[in-house]
Enzyme design. Structure first.
Site, mmCIF file in Angstrom:
data_model
loop_
_atom_site.group_PDB
_atom_site.id
_atom_site.type_symbol
_atom_site.label_atom_id
_atom_site.label_comp_id
_atom_site.label_asym_id
_atom_site.label_seq_id
_atom_site.Cartn_x
_atom_site.Cartn_y
_atom_site.Cartn_z
ATOM 1 N N CYS A 27 7.788 37.798 -51.405
ATOM 2 C CA CYS A 27 9.170 37.411 -51.069
ATOM 3 C C CYS A 27 9.538 38.111 -49.770
ATOM 4 O O CYS A 27 8.725 38.175 -48.861
ATOM 5 C CB CYS A 27 10.129 37.766 -52.214
ATOM 6 S SG CYS A 27 10.158 39.513 -52.672
ATOM 7 N N ARG B 20 13.631 29.942 -44.874
ATOM 8 C CA ARG B 20 12.897 31.092 -44.350
ATOM 9 C C ARG B 20 11.400 30.822 -44.358
ATOM 10 O O ARG B 20 10.699 31.143 -43.393
ATOM 11 C CB ARG B 20 13.230 32.340 -45.167
ATOM 12 C CG ARG B 20 14.633 32.849 -44.967
ATOM 13 C CD ARG B 20 14.998 33.905 -45.999
ATOM 14 N NE ARG B 20 14.217 35.129 -45.836
ATOM 15 C CZ ARG B 20 14.248 36.153 -46.702
ATOM 16 N NH1 ARG B 20 14.995 36.063 -47.789
ATOM 17 N NH2 ARG B 20 13.530 37.238 -46.476
#
Length: 274
Positions: free
Chosen positions: A236, A178
């Site tokens: 995050c 990611r």
């Protein structure tokens, strides 16, 4: 005769919890994200459900699990019977995942007698310790007092400034795939990308089967990214697993830690791709 206890470290073992489960000021919280009451589910005896999404988040915020107000956090903690002298141990069903967010929230509201259960409920089951059917807490209201510590949480404008001016080390807890824009974001419609001038440390690199790695390995993971007195912001996807990094960094002796509440969900939505 039980006695009041203080938690020795930010993390405790299932063996420690089993040995202290009947202490008079101990409160065990289940911080599993998106968990709802279900009497058919099992829990550690005496556990109280800490509902991150509905009770301990600002539900008016468009982004998930947003930081609650001081008044909201105090009210909901009291509703769970939390007192000013409580020793709080929090766990989740994944090992260490959303439980670290609960630990960080208490720290952000000025309460330090709180720890994460290492390995969470899976480790408790693995050890063969007793469980009970899930129950709703209906005991006395506590006298917990929230005292907001502003430096613990960072918000969009803070991170935008820190990123542009490189005043903080920004560490992203998402997977390498990611972070490197190799796989799409799990949240529908959210673009891929990274916060400029951030570095990557996947939170899973700090765990083995949901159990936090030994301190020497945690320190090694952070060593190349930041000095122990650096100002650090953890990010995050939505502010949950960033707290796993905060937990590991705290154990490793890092001092100036903060979490970006909106994380990539907010940044990716508000900042257009270039």
């Amino acid at each position: 005769m039980s006695t009041s206890i203080s938690l020795p470290t930010p993390i405790v073992s299932v063996k420690w919890l089993q040995e202290h489960l009947n202490n008079e000021n101990l409160i065990v919280l289940d911080g599993t994200i998106n968990k709802v009451f279900n009497a058919s589910q099992k829990q550690i005896p005496g556990t109280r459900l800490f509902d991150i999404k509905k009770k301990f988040s600002d539900v008016s915020n468009p982004f998930p699990s947003a930081f609650p107000s001081e008044e909201q956090f105090q009210r909901e903690a009291r509703n769970l019977g939390v007192n000013t002298n409580s020793a709080i141990v929090v766990y989740d069903d994944k090992g260490i995942y959303s439980s670290a967010r609960v630990w960080w929230l208490f720290r952000a509201f000025g309460y330090n007698n709180v720890a994460v259960l290492n390995g969470g409920f899976p480790e408790w089951l693995k050890a063969g310790y007793a469980t009970e059917s899930m129950t709703n807490y209906d005991g006395e209201i506590g006298d917990f007092s929230a005292n907001l510590q502003p430096k613990f949480m960072q918000f969009f404008d803070d991170v935008k400034t820190a990123s542009a001016n490189k005043t903080h080390t920004i560490i992203d807890a998402r997977s390498a795939g990611r972070f490197n824009c190799e796989v799409p974001e799990p949240r529908e419609g959210l673009r891929m990308g990274t916060i400029p001038n951030s570095v990557n440390l996947p939170f899973t690199d700090l765990l083995t089967d949901g159990v936090l790695k030994p301190q020497v390995e945690l320190e090694k993971a952070f060593y190349m990214l930041a000095d122990k007195n650096d100002d650090i912001i953890f990010s995050c996807g939505s502010g949950l697993t960033a707290c796993v990094l905060a937990l590991a960094a705290d154990i490793s002796g890092y001092n100036n830690l903060s979490v970006y509440d909106g994380s990539w969900t907010e940044w990716g939505d508000l900042v257009p791709n270039k």
